[in-house]
Design a protein around this motif. Sequence first.
Motif, PDB file in Angstrom:
ATOM      1  N   ARG A   1       2.643   9.196  -9.850  1.00 26.76           N
ATOM      2  CA  ARG A   1       1.448   8.815 -10.619  1.00 26.76           C
ATOM      3  C   ARG A   1       1.810   8.524 -12.068  1.00 26.76           C
ATOM      4  O   ARG A   1       1.261   7.610 -12.685  1.00 26.76           O
ATOM      5  CB  ARG A   1       0.403   9.931 -10.549  1.00 26.76           C
ATOM      6  N   GLU A   2       2.730   9.303 -12.617  1.00 30.20           N
ATOM      7  CA  GLU A   2       3.120   9.110 -14.008  1.00 30.20           C
ATOM      8  C   GLU A   2       3.721   7.732 -14.233  1.00 30.20           C
ATOM      9  O   GLU A   2       3.501   7.107 -15.282  1.00 30.20           O
ATOM     10  CB  GLU A   2       4.133  10.190 -14.412  1.00 30.20           C
TER      11      GLU A   2
ATOM     12  N   ASP B   1       2.194   2.713 -12.824  1.00 30.35           N
ATOM     13  CA  ASP B   1       1.898   1.431 -13.482  1.00 30.35           C
ATOM     14  C   ASP B   1       0.813   0.667 -12.720  1.00 30.35           C
ATOM     15  O   ASP B   1       0.958  -0.513 -12.391  1.00 30.35           O
ATOM     16  CB  ASP B   1       3.171   0.592 -13.592  1.00 30.35           C
ATOM     17  N   GLY B   2      -0.290   1.360 -12.417  1.00 30.41           N
ATOM     18  CA  GLY B   2      -1.433   0.719 -11.770  1.00 30.41           C
ATOM     19  C   GLY B   2      -1.437   0.809 -10.261  1.00 30.41           C
ATOM     20  O   GLY B   2      -2.435   0.448  -9.622  1.00 30.41           O
ATOM     21  N   ARG B   3      -0.348   1.291  -9.664  1.00 28.40           N
ATOM     22  CA  ARG B   3      -0.305   1.415  -8.203  1.00 28.40           C
ATOM     23  C   ARG B   3      -0.894   2.754  -7.769  1.00 28.40           C
ATOM     24  O   ARG B   3      -0.877   3.719  -8.510  1.00 28.40           O
ATOM     25  CB  ARG B   3       1.141   1.289  -7.713  1.00 28.40           C
ATOM     26  N   GLU B   4      -1.441   2.796  -6.543  1.00 28.91           N
ATOM     27  CA  GLU B   4      -2.032   4.016  -6.016  1.00 28.91           C
ATOM     28  C   GLU B   4      -0.948   4.915  -5.423  1.00 28.91           C
ATOM     29  O   GLU B   4       0.111   4.455  -5.012  1.00 28.91           O
ATOM     30  CB  GLU B   4      -3.069   3.685  -4.929  1.00 28.91           C
ATOM     31  N   VAL B   5      -1.257   6.220  -5.367  1.00 28.48           N
ATOM     32  CA  VAL B   5      -0.318   7.203  -4.832  1.00 28.48           C
ATOM     33  C   VAL B   5      -1.054   8.093  -3.838  1.00 28.48           C
ATOM     34  O   VAL B   5      -2.225   8.425  -4.045  1.00 28.48           O
ATOM     35  CB  VAL B   5       0.301   8.065  -5.959  1.00 28.48           C
ATOM     36  N   SER B   6      -0.376   8.490  -2.762  1.00 28.15           N
ATOM     37  CA  SER B   6      -0.954   9.405  -1.770  1.00 28.15           C
ATOM     38  C   SER B   6      -1.504  10.659  -2.435  1.00 28.15           C
ATOM     39  O   SER B   6      -1.084  11.043  -3.526  1.00 28.15           O
ATOM     40  CB  SER B   6       0.113   9.845  -0.760  1.00 28.15           C
ATOM     41  N   ASP B   7      -2.422  11.320  -1.728  1.00 30.79           N
ATOM     42  CA  ASP B   7      -2.873  12.629  -2.185  1.00 30.79           C
ATOM     43  C   ASP B   7      -1.696  13.594  -2.203  1.00 30.79           C
ATOM     44  O   ASP B   7      -0.648  13.362  -1.584  1.00 30.79           O
ATOM     45  CB  ASP B   7      -3.953  13.174  -1.243  1.00 30.79           C
ATOM     46  N   ASP B   8      -1.868  14.721  -2.907  1.00 30.19           N
ATOM     47  CA  ASP B   8      -0.792  15.708  -3.011  1.00 30.19           C
ATOM     48  C   ASP B   8      -0.368  16.252  -1.656  1.00 30.19           C
ATOM     49  O   ASP B   8       0.807  16.566  -1.447  1.00 30.19           O
ATOM     50  CB  ASP B   8      -1.228  16.866  -3.911  1.00 30.19           C
ATOM     51  N   ALA B   9      -1.311  16.384  -0.720  1.00 27.46           N
ATOM     52  CA  ALA B   9      -0.970  16.862   0.621  1.00 27.46           C
ATOM     53  C   ALA B   9      -0.589  15.652   1.464  1.00 27.46           C
ATOM     54  O   ALA B   9      -1.436  14.901   1.921  1.00 27.46           O
ATOM     55  CB  ALA B   9      -2.152  17.604   1.241  1.00 27.46           C
ATOM     56  N   PHE B  10       0.711  15.459   1.640  1.00 27.47           N
ATOM     57  CA  PHE B  10       1.191  14.282   2.375  1.00 27.47           C
ATOM     58  C   PHE B  10       0.946  14.464   3.872  1.00 27.47           C
ATOM     59  O   PHE B  10       0.932  15.583   4.388  1.00 27.47           O
ATOM     60  CB  PHE B  10       2.685  14.076   2.129  1.00 27.47           C
TER      61      PHE B  10
ATOM     62  N   ASN C   1       0.629  -2.476  -3.537  1.00 28.36           N
ATOM     63  CA  ASN C   1       0.455  -1.677  -4.750  1.00 28.36           C
ATOM     64  C   ASN C   1       0.022  -0.241  -4.446  1.00 28.36           C
ATOM     65  O   ASN C   1      -0.898   0.297  -5.060  1.00 28.36           O
ATOM     66  CB  ASN C   1      -0.561  -2.345  -5.686  1.00 28.36           C
ATOM     67  N   VAL C   2       0.691   0.350  -3.477  1.00 24.79           N
ATOM     68  CA  VAL C   2       0.384   1.731  -3.111  1.00 24.79           C
ATOM     69  C   VAL C   2       1.671   2.411  -2.650  1.00 24.79           C
ATOM     70  O   VAL C   2       2.561   1.779  -2.092  1.00 24.79           O
ATOM     71  CB  VAL C   2      -0.698   1.772  -1.988  1.00 24.79           C
ATOM     72  N   PHE C   3       1.765   3.715  -2.947  1.00 22.73           N
ATOM     73  CA  PHE C   3       2.866   4.537  -2.454  1.00 22.73           C
ATOM     74  C   PHE C   3       2.282   5.500  -1.426  1.00 22.73           C
ATOM     75  O   PHE C   3       1.424   6.317  -1.754  1.00 22.73           O
ATOM     76  CB  PHE C   3       3.527   5.314  -3.589  1.00 22.73           C
ATOM     77  N   LYS C   4       2.764   5.411  -0.184  1.00 20.15           N
ATOM     78  CA  LYS C   4       2.261   6.268   0.888  1.00 20.15           C
ATOM     79  C   LYS C   4       3.372   7.191   1.373  1.00 20.15           C
ATOM     80  O   LYS C   4       4.359   6.746   1.955  1.00 20.15           O
ATOM     81  CB  LYS C   4       1.711   5.414   2.029  1.00 20.15           C
ATOM     82  N   PHE C   5       3.177   8.478   1.118  1.00 15.63           N
ATOM     83  CA  PHE C   5       4.150   9.497   1.501  1.00 15.63           C
ATOM     84  C   PHE C   5       3.789  10.114   2.850  1.00 15.63           C
ATOM     85  O   PHE C   5       2.618  10.174   3.226  1.00 15.63           O
ATOM     86  CB  PHE C   5       4.170  10.626   0.468  1.00 15.63           C
ATOM     87  N   CYS C   6       4.786  10.603   3.539  1.00 14.91           N
ATOM     88  CA  CYS C   6       4.543  11.440   4.713  1.00 14.91           C
ATOM     89  C   CYS C   6       5.746  12.340   4.940  1.00 14.91           C
ATOM     90  O   CYS C   6       6.858  12.058   4.467  1.00 14.91           O
ATOM     91  CB  CYS C   6       4.267  10.596   5.965  1.00 14.91           C
ATOM     92  N   TRP C   7       5.500  13.429   5.629  1.00 15.09           N
ATOM     93  CA  TRP C   7       6.565  14.309   6.111  1.00 15.09           C
ATOM     94  C   TRP C   7       6.803  14.014   7.575  1.00 15.09           C
ATOM     95  O   TRP C   7       5.856  13.874   8.348  1.00 15.09           O
ATOM     96  CB  TRP C   7       6.160  15.780   5.985  1.00 15.09           C
ATOM     97  N   ILE C   8       8.035  13.893   7.976  1.00 18.86           N
ATOM     98  CA  ILE C   8       8.383  13.876   9.397  1.00 18.86           C
ATOM     99  C   ILE C   8       8.866  15.286   9.728  1.00 18.86           C
ATOM    100  O   ILE C   8       9.799  15.803   9.096  1.00 18.86           O
ATOM    101  CB  ILE C   8       9.484  12.841   9.706  1.00 18.86           C
ATOM    102  N   VAL C   9       8.209  15.921  10.675  1.00 18.58           N
ATOM    103  CA  VAL C   9       8.469  17.329  10.979  1.00 18.58           C
ATOM    104  C   VAL C   9       8.807  17.496  12.459  1.00 18.58           C
ATOM    105  O   VAL C   9       8.722  16.549  13.246  1.00 18.58           O
ATOM    106  CB  VAL C   9       7.252  18.209  10.599  1.00 18.58           C
TER     107      VAL C   9
END
Length: 608
Positions: free
Chosen positions: A266-267, A270-279, A433-441
């Motif tokens: 998020r820091e 530069d205008g792009r979206e970021v996943s919520d804290d809980a991936f 324009n988005v960053f999508k995180f996930c955990w592979i478990v």
Amino acid sequence: MSVTKTHWRTHTCGELRKTDVGNDVTISGWVHRKRDHGGLLFIDLRDHYGLTQCVLEPDSEHFARLERLRVESVVTLTGKVVARSEDTVNKNLPTGEVELRVEGLTVQSEAEELPLAVFGEPDWAEEVRLKHRYIDLRRESLHKRIVLRSKIIDSIRRRMIEQNFVEYQTPILTASSPEGARDYLVPSRIHPGKFYALPQAPQQFKQLIMVSGFDRYFQIAPCFRDEDARADRAPGEFYQLDMEMSFVDQEDVFGVIEPVLAGLFREFADGREVSDDAFARIPYAEAIRTYGSDKPDLRNPLKIQAVTEHFAGSGFKVFAGMIEKNAGVEVWAIPAPTGGSRAFCDRMNSWAQKEGQPGLGYIFWREEGGQLEGAGPIAKNIGEARTDAIRNQLGLKAGDAVFFVAGVPKDMYAFAGRARDIVGRELDLCEKNVFKFCWIVDFPMYEWNEDEKKIDFSHNPFSMPQMEAEAFMALDKADHDTLLGLKAWQYDIVCNGVELSSGAIRNHRPDVMLKAFEFAGYGPEVVEEAFGGMLNAFRYGAPPHGGIAPGVDRIVMLLAGVENLREIVMFPKDQQARDLMMNAPAYPEARQLRELHLRTVLPEAKKG
């Protein structure tokens, strides 16, 4: 930005503003660009902080010297700050409301003819850029990305320290480790015939730090691996955010690293979206079946589905025959919304053939006379009822298509995943324009090695199995199905299809570790020989611990929006792991080899 005043400058080249009009100043920097407009000579002077326009009248005593001087020469200019006229203000430049009327000139260093240009940022060959990296680094875009990298690392450090992590340094000269890649070896002068290894990662050291009672460790760690270059990994060396914690389980590690990465992105978004804290948490098996990859790009909305039942016993003999002969065969469908044209389907089929496949079966739907019908050879062979069943399962409509991949999942899932990626990109279905995180478990602890007819480790052999220790110790090799179904406390973090890191809750019990290796065919003597140092440490009291190590280079690449590490590493190697600027690697002198008790044996030159 203001810097300390020196003999060479009262201001930087990015500092002057309208409030400085009328002041006498001194600035130093590189001649970025020269322009002759109606007798006036304009010089754009550049330093680390920015650019200032400077101007000379034809009658200036310095006019002729500056006119002859090549760009990229380093000069010191003195003069008075004046306001630009309203019609000449450059709104794209922080210093664009003023210019410097040059009264004094000192040439600090005169540049020769350049091997590559700095102004305009043309695309130069990699070899030229790397050989003259010090010039390449002057270019605005690359210069900014290197500064961005520094800011990102500073932010990482701050965020880790805020969560009570302490940075410790681990050795660079160490022993060879079984990380899976080749080591860089360093000969020892005082121990003839023996070699150190540069660390592939500080894995064993960070676990030993936990055994030593230091609760939360991190390090921006250099790692060294003698492997071939890839776009997302520099050959030879890279950096990672190495971290380890004591008395934690998987969720504790997630709870630390998620806000670090989400806040970091998020820091610098530069205008792009970021996943919520809980991936999102995606089990490994689900990732393989749904996305055809254990590092899925969630910006792509397409999900693979199994449609085997619609082809079993059907008129499409290719798939029906495969299903009949092998109970393990499945047919997977890759939906393609808006892809319902023969031209697109043929293009995908051609792509599959270039990938070494026989082709890529498809159905596409069109509306004819108010009726929805499936088109293509497969639709004709399986009939209307099965075609409609597939469409309904996938939620498709007129103007859409679907592509099919058939085979044993472990052999064909990667191809299905690549097809999903291509369809998503070609049809412009992916979010931008988005960053999508996930955990592979829930990675499998073991897998079946068909060649050697035995159980092998699937991924990380040092992870704790997802089973109570006593129950695991009670297993034996006869519990074949239980072992192959066993999950490990391993996890990967993925962003936009890029694997940032692998991590695990570590196997901290010597008895459980020896048993885990025994199931994979390694006797205790083999494990003691390879990992005796860590095993012995665990025998004197080891806390449950776990960690992860996100790659700094890959994080910077994502935030900088580039696809090649060369664009975010200050002094990278080329594709053959050579430093063209410093001429490394190089042959050692005979004296050095004698001191090290070494002799080189070069491969014979290939004949013909």
